[in-house]
Design an enzyme around this catalytic site. Structure first.
Site, PDB file in Angstrom:
ATOM      1  N   ASN A   9       0.871  -1.178   0.000  1.00  0.00           N
ATOM      2  CA  ASN A   9       0.000   0.000   0.000  1.00  0.00           C
ATOM      3  C   ASN A   9       0.907   1.227   0.000  1.00  0.00           C
ATOM      4  OD1 ASN A   9      -1.797   2.050   0.503  1.00  0.00           O
ATOM      5  ND2 ASN A   9      -2.322   1.373   2.587  1.00  0.00           N
ATOM      6  N   LYS A  11       0.216   4.270  -0.384  1.00  0.00           N
ATOM      7  CA  LYS A  11      -0.411   5.492   0.159  1.00  0.00           C
ATOM      8  C   LYS A  11      -0.121   6.674  -0.768  1.00  0.00           C
ATOM      9  CE  LYS A  11      -0.199   3.350   4.640  1.00  0.00           C
ATOM     10  NZ  LYS A  11      -0.159   3.461   6.091  1.00  0.00           N
ATOM     11  N   HIS A  97      -9.487   1.101   4.928  1.00  0.00           N
ATOM     12  CA  HIS A  97      -8.227   1.377   5.602  1.00  0.00           C
ATOM     13  C   HIS A  97      -8.462   2.366   6.735  1.00  0.00           C
ATOM     14  CE1 HIS A  97      -4.169   2.710   6.413  1.00  0.00           C
ATOM     15  NE2 HIS A  97      -3.771   1.588   5.858  1.00  0.00           N
ATOM     16  N   GLU A  99      -6.857   4.813   7.763  1.00  0.00           N
ATOM     17  CA  GLU A  99      -6.649   6.237   7.455  1.00  0.00           C
ATOM     18  C   GLU A  99      -7.897   6.833   6.801  1.00  0.00           C
ATOM     19  OE1 GLU A  99      -2.957   5.649   5.370  1.00  0.00           O
ATOM     20  OE2 GLU A  99      -2.053   5.059   7.275  1.00  0.00           O
ATOM     21  N   GLU A 169      -5.411  -4.966  10.605  1.00  0.00           N
ATOM     22  CA  GLU A 169      -4.412  -3.929  10.824  1.00  0.00           C
ATOM     23  C   GLU A 169      -4.707  -3.193  12.125  1.00  0.00           C
ATOM     24  OE1 GLU A 169      -2.452  -2.709   6.874  1.00  0.00           O
ATOM     25  OE2 GLU A 169      -4.194  -1.432   7.145  1.00  0.00           O
ATOM     26  N   GLY A 175       2.354   2.405  10.781  1.00  0.00           N
ATOM     27  CA  GLY A 175       3.287   3.515  10.640  1.00  0.00           C
ATOM     28  C   GLY A 175       3.989   3.907  11.935  1.00  0.00           C
ATOM     29  N   SER A 215       3.320  -1.911  10.491  1.00  0.00           N
ATOM     30  CA  SER A 215       4.770  -1.974  10.742  1.00  0.00           C
ATOM     31  C   SER A 215       5.363  -3.349  10.437  1.00  0.00           C
ATOM     32  CB  SER A 215       5.096  -1.535  12.173  1.00  0.00           C
ATOM     33  OG  SER A 215       4.710  -0.183  12.354  1.00  0.00           O
TER      34      SER A 215
END
Ligand code: PGA
Length: 252
Positions: A9, A11, A97, A99, A169, A175, A215
């Site tokens: 991904n 991003k 996701h 985010e 996730e 991250g 991560s």
């Protein structure tokens, strides 16, 4: 046998030329590898999808989008639809996701509509679920993930559910450099597989690929992927360098 998948991904990263170089390097490296039942997916920004599918056509890379609109077409300025993605030979799209849940207020009901539109156009959702840190600290993580699955996926008939890839996730791991331990990942993946078995059938649960994300990198991938219910990874930061990404694919 369920598929084992490593998906990158990207991003909102990379210039056009950097993106082209990255996917070309991944394609080159894959040429020399036996993939068997492993699949490698890259999810670049929308504007690079055409370039990515061109390169992917000649290689064994599959291409995914990072998002999709819940409508088929119409007056939705700036948005991209499932039929558009399908017409560009895109195979997958990430849906849900964290985010997008956080910055664009995408909730379970909205994500359900995206899942439906994607599947109606033969795009495979990589459906993300996972808890935030306060939810884990309050020991609510199983409940949160169960609700995400129930409200966005469990309305699907079995034949469509079989097209979905799940990515667990934990948001606190994305991250941050702090990955879930292999034990934490296995515990949740086993739980998710149990939910699928209960809702559908044990066979369907055994066939569903459940990826870990957060991560995951070349150092920890092997141990995470060695867990019996971890079928690969959704990789953010570590997918931006071809060499590291390929190391992760080799850990599968
Ligand atoms: P990360 O991101 O690997 O950089 O933690 C994973 C993701 O957001 O899918």
């Amino acid at each position: 046998m369920r598929k084992r998948i490593v998906a990158g991904n990207w991003k909102m990263n990379k210039s056009f030329f950097e993106a082209e170089e990255l996917i070309a390097d991944i394609a080159d490296a894959l040429e020399e590898m036996e993939l068997d039942n492993r699949e490698v997916v890259v999810c670049p920004p929308y504007v690079y999808l055409e370039m990515a599918t061109d390169i992917a056509e000649e290689s064994r890379i599959r291409v995914g989008a990072q998002n999709v609109n819940d409508h088929e077409s119409g007056a939705f300025t700036g948005e991209i639809s499932a039929p558009m993605l399908k017409s560009m030979e895109v195979d997958y799209c990430i849906i849900g996701h964290s985010e997008r849940r956080k910055y664009y207020a995408e909730d379970n009901a909205f994500l359900k509509r995206k899942v439906d539109t994607a599947l109606a156009h033969d795009l495979k959702p990589i459906f993300c679920c996972g808890e935030v840190l306060p939810e884990r600290e309050a020991e609510q993580h199983f409940k949160v993930v169960k609700t995400q699955m129930e409200e966005s996926l469990f309305h699907l008939p079995a034949d469509l559910f079989l097209q979905v890839v799940i990515a667990y996730e934990p948001v606190w791991a994305i991250g941050t450099g702090v990955n879930a331990t292999p034990e934490q990942a296995q515990e949740m993946h086993g739980y998710i597989r149990g939910l699928i078995a209960e809702k559908y059938t044990p066979d369907i649960a055994e066939t569903t690929s459940i990826l870990y994300g957060g991560s995951c990198n070349a150092k920890n991938a092997r141990e995470l992927f060695a867990q019996k219910d971890v079928d690969g990874g959704l990789i953010g930061g570590a997918s931006l360098k071809a060499e590291e990404f390929i190391q992760i694919v080799k850990s599968l």
